[in-house]
Design a protein around this motif. Sequence first.
Motif, short mmCIF file in Angstrom:
data_model
loop_
_atom_site.label_atom_id
_atom_site.label_comp_id
_atom_site.label_asym_id
_atom_site.label_seq_id
_atom_site.Cartn_x
_atom_site.Cartn_y
_atom_site.Cartn_z
N ILE A 155 20.76 -47.27 -31.40
CA ILE A 155 19.55 -46.60 -30.95
C ILE A 155 18.43 -47.61 -30.77
O ILE A 155 18.35 -48.61 -31.50
CB ILE A 155 19.12 -45.49 -31.94
N PRO A 156 17.55 -47.42 -29.79
CA PRO A 156 16.43 -48.35 -29.59
C PRO A 156 15.50 -48.37 -30.80
O PRO A 156 15.44 -47.41 -31.58
CB PRO A 156 15.72 -47.78 -28.35
N LEU A 157 14.75 -49.43 -30.94
CA LEU A 157 13.86 -49.58 -32.09
C LEU A 157 12.80 -48.49 -32.12
O LEU A 157 12.49 -47.93 -33.18
CB LEU A 157 13.19 -50.96 -32.06
N HIS A 158 12.22 -48.17 -30.95
CA HIS A 158 11.16 -47.16 -30.96
C HIS A 158 11.70 -45.78 -31.30
O HIS A 158 11.00 -44.95 -31.90
CB HIS A 158 10.39 -47.15 -29.63
N ASP A 159 12.97 -45.50 -30.96
CA ASP A 159 13.58 -44.23 -31.35
C ASP A 159 13.76 -44.15 -32.86
O ASP A 159 13.58 -43.10 -33.47
CB ASP A 159 14.93 -44.06 -30.65
N ALA A 160 14.13 -45.29 -33.45
CA ALA A 160 14.26 -45.33 -34.90
C ALA A 160 12.90 -45.12 -35.57
O ALA A 160 12.80 -44.41 -36.59
CB ALA A 160 14.87 -46.66 -35.34
N LEU A 161 11.85 -45.70 -34.99
CA LEU A 161 10.51 -45.52 -35.54
C LEU A 161 10.06 -44.07 -35.44
O LEU A 161 9.46 -43.52 -36.37
CB LEU A 161 9.52 -46.44 -34.82
N VAL A 162 10.35 -43.45 -34.31
CA VAL A 162 10.00 -42.03 -34.13
C VAL A 162 10.76 -41.16 -35.11
O VAL A 162 10.22 -40.23 -35.71
CB VAL A 162 10.28 -41.59 -32.67
N ALA A 163 12.06 -41.49 -35.31
CA ALA A 163 12.85 -40.74 -36.28
C ALA A 163 12.30 -40.91 -37.69
O ALA A 163 12.42 -40.01 -38.53
CB ALA A 163 14.31 -41.20 -36.22
N GLY A 164 11.68 -42.06 -37.95
CA GLY A 164 11.09 -42.29 -39.26
C GLY A 164 9.81 -41.54 -39.50
O GLY A 164 9.37 -41.40 -40.64
N GLY A 165 9.18 -41.06 -38.43
CA GLY A 165 7.95 -40.27 -38.59
C GLY A 165 6.74 -40.83 -37.88
O GLY A 165 5.66 -40.25 -37.95
N TYR A 166 6.90 -41.96 -37.15
CA TYR A 166 5.77 -42.52 -36.42
C TYR A 166 5.56 -41.75 -35.11
O TYR A 166 6.52 -41.25 -34.51
CB TYR A 166 6.03 -43.99 -36.08
N SER A 167 4.32 -41.67 -34.70
CA SER A 167 3.99 -41.08 -33.39
C SER A 167 3.14 -42.09 -32.64
O SER A 167 2.23 -42.71 -33.21
CB SER A 167 3.23 -39.76 -33.56
N PHE A 168 3.43 -42.28 -31.36
CA PHE A 168 2.77 -43.31 -30.57
C PHE A 168 2.07 -42.68 -29.37
O PHE A 168 2.47 -41.63 -28.87
CB PHE A 168 3.79 -44.35 -30.07
N SER A 169 1.02 -43.35 -28.93
CA SER A 169 0.27 -42.91 -27.75
C SER A 169 -0.32 -44.13 -27.05
O SER A 169 -0.41 -45.22 -27.65
CB SER A 169 -0.84 -41.93 -28.13
N TYR A 170 -0.72 -43.95 -25.81
CA TYR A 170 -1.28 -45.05 -25.03
C TYR A 170 -2.77 -45.21 -25.33
O TYR A 170 -3.54 -44.24 -25.27
CB TYR A 170 -1.07 -44.80 -23.53
N ASN A 171 -3.19 -46.42 -25.65
CA ASN A 171 -4.59 -46.74 -25.91
C ASN A 171 -5.15 -47.47 -24.69
O ASN A 171 -4.79 -48.62 -24.42
CB ASN A 171 -4.71 -47.62 -27.17
N SER A 172 -6.00 -46.78 -23.94
CA SER A 172 -6.51 -47.35 -22.69
C SER A 172 -7.44 -48.54 -22.94
O SER A 172 -7.50 -49.46 -22.12
CB SER A 172 -7.26 -46.27 -21.90
N GLU A 173 -8.17 -48.55 -24.05
CA GLU A 173 -9.08 -49.65 -24.33
C GLU A 173 -8.31 -50.95 -24.61
O GLU A 173 -8.70 -52.02 -24.16
CB GLU A 173 -9.98 -49.32 -25.52
#
Length: 271
Positions: free
Chosen positions: A209-227
Amino acid sequence: DTAGRALMFGDPSLRNFAEYSMEQECMASFYLLEVAMEDPDVRKRGIVSISDGRGIQSYTRKIHQLATVLFHAQPIRMRGFHLCFPSRLANYLVVPVVRHGLNPDARMRFLSHNGSEERVRQILEGYCLPRDRLPTELGGDVVLDMKKWILERWALEISKASASHAPTANQPKSQNSKGSAKDNPRRWGNQSDPRMARALKARIANPDIPLHDALVAGGYSFSYNSERNTIVDADGISLQQRKNNLCRRIRNEKRKREGQKIDNSTSVSSV
């Protein structure tokens, strides 16, 4: 365009088959179609494709297959395909060959436009494509920022995945005696972030599984920061930094397991 149809722009001069294959280009094209289909009006009215033909300097059978698939195998109606400023190769080889493989209806919708930039803009305006709907690459007013769009879509897809992995109302929450660590996940002190521990467990259980999928499975949530023009989690930590942290944890875990194997083999030999 002014008729309410979605526009898909392609620039073949950006192709680099040494880095990306034709199959990957097909995957990207179908993802664009999938994004366009999220709009119910587009599903009714269809899509118009515009391409800058000046970048077509080679021709393979796969290019013909890609054009045929876009017209016949896609789940949404292709209302038109405009090839602007075709190169000599495109004008005398690509266009006739591709048209030959299309059905009569699609063949009528596959158009090539030669002439000056002003002349081509006048032609496109007759197809509900005025200057304010065309990209700057074709002399229009629309500035396309593909990198920003990819980051925004990436953040959106990650947020969807995060929502699907979010804990339910009935799922028990982890107890923590330290209120500061509970209120702010960044303040774990000497304790390990349980989200990273869960991400490590998910990655170890399934190394594919990709790293970001593992992070999401762990409970992290990500979003785009325009600044900052990057993807961050709820704590303001970049996705790349979280990936690096997870990779370091994975390496440490592998070293730990290898050390345990050596210790066990030594114990057996001494016995």
